[in-house]
Write an enzyme that holds these catalytic residues in place. Structure first.
Site, PDB file in Angstrom:
ATOM      1  N   ASP A 225     -39.028   8.995   4.547  1.00  0.00           N
ATOM      2  CA  ASP A 225     -39.602  10.010   5.428  1.00  0.00           C
ATOM      3  C   ASP A 225     -38.500  10.973   5.835  1.00  0.00           C
ATOM      4  O   ASP A 225     -37.338  10.573   5.969  1.00  0.00           O
ATOM      5  CB  ASP A 225     -40.222   9.366   6.670  1.00  0.00           C
ATOM      6  CG  ASP A 225     -41.490   8.586   6.360  1.00  0.00           C
ATOM      7  OD1 ASP A 225     -42.223   8.990   5.437  1.00  0.00           O
ATOM      8  OD2 ASP A 225     -41.750   7.594   7.048  1.00  0.00           O
TER       9      ASP A 225
ATOM     10  N   ASP B 155     -47.462  11.853   2.858  1.00  0.00           N
ATOM     11  CA  ASP B 155     -48.217  11.627   4.092  1.00  0.00           C
ATOM     12  C   ASP B 155     -49.018  12.875   4.475  1.00  0.00           C
ATOM     13  O   ASP B 155     -50.171  12.782   4.897  1.00  0.00           O
ATOM     14  CB  ASP B 155     -47.283  11.268   5.246  1.00  0.00           C
ATOM     15  CG  ASP B 155     -46.498   9.998   5.010  1.00  0.00           C
ATOM     16  OD1 ASP B 155     -46.972   9.131   4.248  1.00  0.00           O
ATOM     17  OD2 ASP B 155     -45.408   9.868   5.592  1.00  0.00           O
TER      18      ASP B 155
END
Length: 159
Positions: A115, A133
């Site tokens: 991330d 995401d």
């Protein structure tokens, strides 16, 4: 149906390229402000699911979320075959599948998801996320919009 698979593949490629770029230019936890006070890039690892759900579960979650994403992707391919002419619906499914498979690649290659996008305001921080995401969330939102905007008689045919 081919165009929807191309959309999913593009999501995967963009997701993986951005993750490789961040990994090659950042140290873990390093923060680079893009818009000071609200938007930064950082390198974090998430062994769980969204919002680090089950991140401390001992490792089994990697296999579970990988299997879940592969199963959902198979279902999406089956659904796209039947509904490939429904543009918004199919685009939403393609985004979800591309995002899910982008994160599967991370889980298989690194045992965690990479991330790097961080959105915050003062002391409030949204959990770091990535392109995959984002594609999943946009796809889910499009599914909701599609279910609201589509006439009732075509909604029943979709399922």
């Amino acid at each position: 149906m081919r165009k929807w698979l191309v959309v999913a593949a593009l999501v995967i490629v963009i997701d993986q390229i951005t993750k490789l770029l961040v990994q090659s230019h950042f140290q873990f936890g390093e923060l680079y402000a893009i818009i000071p006070g609200c938007f930064s890039l950082t390198l974090t690892y998430n062994p769980g699911a969204a919002f680090s759900f089950l991140a401390d579960a001992g490792g089994w979650q990697r296999y579970f979320f990988t299997a879940l994403a592969l199963g959902v992707s198979a279902f999406i391919v089956f659904t796209l075959r039947k509904h490939h002419q429904q543009t918004r619906f199919s685009f939403a499914l393609a985004l979800i599948m591309g995002g899910a498979l982008g994160n599967v690649i991370d889980r298989l290659a690194y045992h965690h998801v990479i991330d790097f996008i961080l959105v915050y305001w003062k002391n409030w921080y949204y959990p770091a996320f990535n392109v995959a995401d984002s594609a999943i969330c946009i796809g889910a939102a499009l599914l909701v919009i599609d279910s609201i905007a589509r006439p009732q008689h075509t909604r029943e045919k979709t399922l």
